[in-house]
Design an enzyme around this catalytic site. Structure first.
Site, PDB file in Angstrom:
ATOM      1  N   TYR A 166      -9.029  16.479 -26.183  1.00  0.00           N
ATOM      2  CA  TYR A 166      -8.710  16.786 -24.767  1.00  0.00           C
ATOM      3  C   TYR A 166      -7.716  15.782 -24.176  1.00  0.00           C
ATOM      4  O   TYR A 166      -6.730  16.191 -23.569  1.00  0.00           O
ATOM      5  CB  TYR A 166      -9.965  16.805 -23.884  1.00  0.00           C
ATOM      6  CG  TYR A 166     -10.942  17.949 -24.097  1.00  0.00           C
ATOM      7  CD1 TYR A 166     -10.641  19.023 -24.919  1.00  0.00           C
ATOM      8  CD2 TYR A 166     -12.173  17.949 -23.443  1.00  0.00           C
ATOM      9  CE1 TYR A 166     -11.561  20.062 -25.097  1.00  0.00           C
ATOM     10  CE2 TYR A 166     -13.092  18.984 -23.612  1.00  0.00           C
ATOM     11  CZ  TYR A 166     -12.773  20.029 -24.446  1.00  0.00           C
ATOM     12  OH  TYR A 166     -13.668  21.045 -24.610  1.00  0.00           O
ATOM     13  N   ASP A 223     -41.362  45.724 -11.359  1.00  0.00           N
ATOM     14  CA  ASP A 223     -40.391  45.498 -12.419  1.00  0.00           C
ATOM     15  C   ASP A 223     -39.002  45.997 -12.027  1.00  0.00           C
ATOM     16  O   ASP A 223     -38.831  47.156 -11.690  1.00  0.00           O
ATOM     17  CB  ASP A 223     -40.894  46.243 -13.663  1.00  0.00           C
ATOM     18  CG  ASP A 223     -40.083  45.918 -14.896  1.00  0.00           C
ATOM     19  OD1 ASP A 223     -38.971  45.386 -14.763  1.00  0.00           O
ATOM     20  OD2 ASP A 223     -40.575  46.195 -15.995  1.00  0.00           O
ATOM     21  N   LEU A 224     -38.046  45.101 -12.045  1.00  0.00           N
ATOM     22  CA  LEU A 224     -36.653  45.508 -11.859  1.00  0.00           C
ATOM     23  C   LEU A 224     -35.930  45.240 -13.174  1.00  0.00           C
ATOM     24  O   LEU A 224     -35.481  44.122 -13.430  1.00  0.00           O
ATOM     25  CB  LEU A 224     -36.017  44.710 -10.714  1.00  0.00           C
ATOM     26  CG  LEU A 224     -34.507  44.835 -10.518  1.00  0.00           C
ATOM     27  CD1 LEU A 224     -34.071  46.282 -10.388  1.00  0.00           C
ATOM     28  CD2 LEU A 224     -34.073  44.063  -9.289  1.00  0.00           C
ATOM     29  N   MET A 283     -42.329  40.730 -11.302  1.00  0.00           N
ATOM     30  CA  MET A 283     -43.309  39.915 -10.594  1.00  0.00           C
ATOM     31  C   MET A 283     -44.674  40.317 -11.105  1.00  0.00           C
ATOM     32  O   MET A 283     -45.078  41.470 -10.953  1.00  0.00           O
ATOM     33  CB  MET A 283     -43.191  40.216  -9.098  1.00  0.00           C
ATOM     34  CG  MET A 283     -44.215  39.561  -8.259  1.00  0.00           C
ATOM     35  SD  MET A 283     -43.878  37.808  -8.029  1.00  0.00           S
ATOM     36  CE  MET A 283     -42.823  37.876  -6.601  1.00  0.00           C
ATOM     37  N   HIS A 343     -26.784  24.095 -20.147  1.00  0.00           N
ATOM     38  CA  HIS A 343     -27.164  25.453 -19.733  1.00  0.00           C
ATOM     39  C   HIS A 343     -28.454  25.479 -18.897  1.00  0.00           C
ATOM     40  O   HIS A 343     -28.494  26.051 -17.812  1.00  0.00           O
ATOM     41  CB  HIS A 343     -27.346  26.352 -20.955  1.00  0.00           C
ATOM     42  CG  HIS A 343     -26.137  26.432 -21.844  1.00  0.00           C
ATOM     43  ND1 HIS A 343     -24.861  26.338 -21.350  1.00  0.00           N
ATOM     44  CD2 HIS A 343     -26.006  26.612 -23.189  1.00  0.00           C
ATOM     45  CE1 HIS A 343     -23.997  26.451 -22.359  1.00  0.00           C
ATOM     46  NE2 HIS A 343     -24.660  26.613 -23.481  1.00  0.00           N
ATOM     47  N   LEU A 370     -23.417  29.914 -16.417  1.00  0.00           N
ATOM     48  CA  LEU A 370     -23.125  30.203 -15.005  1.00  0.00           C
ATOM     49  C   LEU A 370     -22.410  31.539 -14.838  1.00  0.00           C
ATOM     50  O   LEU A 370     -22.238  32.029 -13.721  1.00  0.00           O
ATOM     51  CB  LEU A 370     -22.282  29.079 -14.405  1.00  0.00           C
ATOM     52  CG  LEU A 370     -23.032  27.755 -14.237  1.00  0.00           C
ATOM     53  CD1 LEU A 370     -22.100  26.678 -13.710  1.00  0.00           C
ATOM     54  CD2 LEU A 370     -24.218  27.929 -13.297  1.00  0.00           C
ATOM     55  N   LYS A 400     -37.585  24.196 -21.966  1.00  0.00           N
ATOM     56  CA  LYS A 400     -37.914  24.427 -23.372  1.00  0.00           C
ATOM     57  C   LYS A 400     -36.729  25.090 -24.051  1.00  0.00           C
ATOM     58  O   LYS A 400     -36.209  26.088 -23.550  1.00  0.00           O
ATOM     59  CB  LYS A 400     -39.134  25.346 -23.414  1.00  0.00           C
ATOM     60  CG  LYS A 400     -39.756  25.494 -24.778  1.00  0.00           C
ATOM     61  CD  LYS A 400     -40.853  26.546 -24.767  1.00  0.00           C
ATOM     62  CE  LYS A 400     -42.114  26.077 -24.077  1.00  0.00           C
ATOM     63  NZ  LYS A 400     -43.208  27.070 -24.225  1.00  0.00           N
TER      64      LYS A 400
HETATM   65  C1  BG6 Z   1     -23.875  27.606 -26.920  1.00  0.00           C
HETATM   66  C2  BG6 Z   1     -24.577  26.718 -27.906  1.00  0.00           C
HETATM   67  O1  BG6 Z   1     -23.384  26.845 -25.862  1.00  0.00           O
HETATM   68  O2  BG6 Z   1     -24.782  28.562 -26.431  1.00  0.00           O
HETATM   69  C3  BG6 Z   1     -25.167  27.539 -29.038  1.00  0.00           C
HETATM   70  O3  BG6 Z   1     -23.657  25.778 -28.432  1.00  0.00           O
HETATM   71  C4  BG6 Z   1     -26.019  28.656 -28.506  1.00  0.00           C
HETATM   72  O4  BG6 Z   1     -25.920  26.720 -29.905  1.00  0.00           O
HETATM   73  C5  BG6 Z   1     -25.289  29.432 -27.425  1.00  0.00           C
HETATM   74  O5  BG6 Z   1     -26.334  29.527 -29.588  1.00  0.00           O
HETATM   75  C6  BG6 Z   1     -26.210  30.423 -26.735  1.00  0.00           C
HETATM   76  O6  BG6 Z   1     -25.476  31.234 -25.871  1.00  0.00           O
HETATM   77  P1  BG6 Z   1     -26.035  32.667 -25.472  1.00  0.00           P
HETATM   78  O7  BG6 Z   1     -25.064  33.156 -24.449  1.00  0.00           O
HETATM   79  O8  BG6 Z   1     -26.060  33.483 -26.726  1.00  0.00           O
HETATM   80  O9  BG6 Z   1     -27.406  32.455 -24.936  1.00  0.00           O
END
Ligand code: BG6
Length: 491
Positions: free
Chosen positions: A131, A398-399, A379, A250, A190, A333
């Site tokens: 980068y 359920d939606l 819910m 994430h 996101l 998790k």
């Molecule tokens: C990526 C990870 O950012 O997200 C991967 O590096 C993972 O290890 C992937 O498999 C999961 O993305 P999604 O959109 O399939 O849940």
């Protein structure tokens, strides 16, 4: 919307990310008319000496048909590929970037360009180690031409460093070259439909306002499970592990949207201010509230060292020290090679006080947001079992999107986010201070793992992960409902 020439430059054009995500997303945007051949050109840049057609052939197989456009797919692909030009060069020397600038400029001038016609979007589908040199080259040789107006933007993706210090160093290096409004740090979670729905749910529904706090909520789980291992990515994965790969980015982004206060407005800065605030309120993670795992067979991958200490599974409790959330565990998790693939948020409410139905053991109310697959919100409720007897049973409101929004196409995360970068909307991108706050939370724990002070427990591929993880969730206050399974409705 802006008009004039738009150049999208994909650096690392022959790499995995570009082939699997960037080009397919651009193709779908093209097919749906969001980018058009009369004002968009796409440039692929990489080191390999190949021709335009070679690159097109490499990409072709990854371009999946857009729903509803299956009939014209082949023609669409051919038209789209014609928009792509390839330039080869190194990532740290000027020749290639001068050539690239020449190619972009020729295109801009050939178009009878008008004001705002030098819009340049650089997508760095590259490892973060390059980068800084790439940004330097772009800044020196490839910026938009001021006489034509427009802008230059940089799109980057994780891993943004390995810990707080390395991430800050990377941010500083890039920050010396580009201003924050020019930098788009993608976290593709996101861009997922249900993640984008979180703020709407919370702040546009009166129903949730009085409930969304420590008075009513017992615990919140944010879960990511995959039913496959590192699949050929072992070399990359082993240097990072599941916490850096999934949780620190994430799942933490999801936590922000679940836990943050209402922003002043939907302006990107207002939204991101609130995310930073909630991240800064997260307390240090206790070792006793962490369970790590590594699936058996992980080190069989030749690119993974035999003695690897890298977790492929982790459960941990995050605690937010503020008025809304004190005492509510956020159980994070994530795991690879488990028994199912899904990502969901599970908000578990407290027991009903003064229960007259004696149904405590039957289950607590839960609000579940299923991010994938089969997008849904449901819910979990206790209701009267239909029939003559007065018995209670677990059921749900359920939606399910597949059923409720039949025929609606849910866009891929990358499509949406790339469109945002073109439109200049940074709401769904990670700001520098947000990234820093995210690393602050995990760095001490990551260092302890890197030093081998915490060891992952082995688990069988295709299992639920280490049993200790379920125990930890239970200890934190999660009560599992036995005998109830949500079944997505069939169409
Ligand atoms: C990526 C990870 O950012 O997200 C991967 O590096 C993972 O290890 C992937 O498999 C999961 O993305 P999604 O959109 O399939 O849940």
């Amino acid at each position: 919307p802006e008009t004039g020439c738009l150049s999208i430059i994909v650096l690392g054009a022959s790499g995995d990310l570009a082939k699997k995500k960037t080009f397919p997303a651009l193709f779908h945007l093209y097919r749906q008319g969001f980018i058009q051949s009369h004002d968009v050109h796409i440039f692929g840049y990489a080191r390999t000496m190949i021709s335009d057609n070679d690159l097109r052939d490499r990409i072709r197989g990854y371009l999946t048909p857009c729903k509803g456009f299956e009939q014209t797919h082949e023609k669409d692909v051919n038209e789209f590929l014609q928009l792509i030009k390839y330039v080869s060069g190194a990532y740290d020397t000027e020749e290639g970037f001068r050539l690239l600038d020449k190619a972009i400029s020729e295109y801009e001038l050939s178009k009878n360009s008008t004001e705002g016609s030098s819009r340049r979007l650089f997508y760095l589908a590259l490892p973060p180690s390059v980068y800084p040199p790439v940004c330097k080259m772009i800044k020196s040789y490839c910026m938009n031409k001021s006489d034509l107006g427009g802008w230059t933007r940089i799109v980057v993706e994780k891993p943004f460093g390995k810990d707080l210090a390395s991430a800050e160093e990377l941010s500083t290096q890039i920050g010396e070259l580009f201003d924050e409004p020019q930098i788009y740090r993608i976290d593709h979670y996101l861009g997922k439909e249900l993640v984008q729905n979180l703020m709407v749910l919370r702040f546009a529904n009166r129903l949730f306002l009085p409930l969304w706090n420590r008075d009513n909520i017992s615990n919140i789980q944010i879960v990511f499970r995959e039913d496959f291992g590192t699949d050929g990515r072992g070399g990359y994965f082993d240097q990072y592990g599941i916490i850096r790969d999934i949780i620190q980015n994430h799942l933490l982004q999801v936590l922000c949207l679940v836990a943050m206060e209402k922003p002043v407005s939907l302006k990107p800065e207002h939204v991101r201010d609130e995310k930073v605030k909630v991240l800064q309120s997260v307390l240090p993670i206790e070792d006793s509230e962490v369970v790590l795992g590594q699936y058996e067979g992980y080190t069989d991958d030749p690119t993974v060292p035999d003695n690897s200490n890298t977790p492929t599974f982790a459960t941990m409790v995050l605690r937010i020290h503020n008025e809304r959330w004190e005492g509510v565990p956020f159980i994070m998790k994530a795991g690879k090679a488990l028994n199912s693939r899904k990502a969901e948020i599970r908000v578990q409410f407290k027991d009903v006080p003064g229960d007259i139905y004696k149904c405590k053991n039957q289950g607590r109310n839960e609000f579940v947001i299923r991010l994938q697959p089969s997008e849904a919100m449901y819910m979990k409720l206790t209701v009267k079992q239909p029939g003559l007897e007065m018995k209670t049973v677990q059921s749900e409101l359920d939606l399910s999107y597949g059923q409720r929004y039949q025929g609606t196409i849910i866009p891929e995360a990358y499509e949406r986010l790339i469109l945002d970068t073109i439109r200049g909307d940074q709401q769904h991108f990670v700001r520098r201070d947000e990234l820093k706050a995210a690393w602050e939370i995990f760095t001490p724990l990551l260092h302890r793992i890197d030093r081998g002070e915490m060891k992952p427990l082995p688990y069988k591929p295709g299992s639920r992960g280490p049993e200790a993880a379920d125990k930890l969730a239970e200890q934190a206050g999660y009560v599992q409902t036995h005998g109830y399974i949500w079944i997505p409705p069939t169409l």
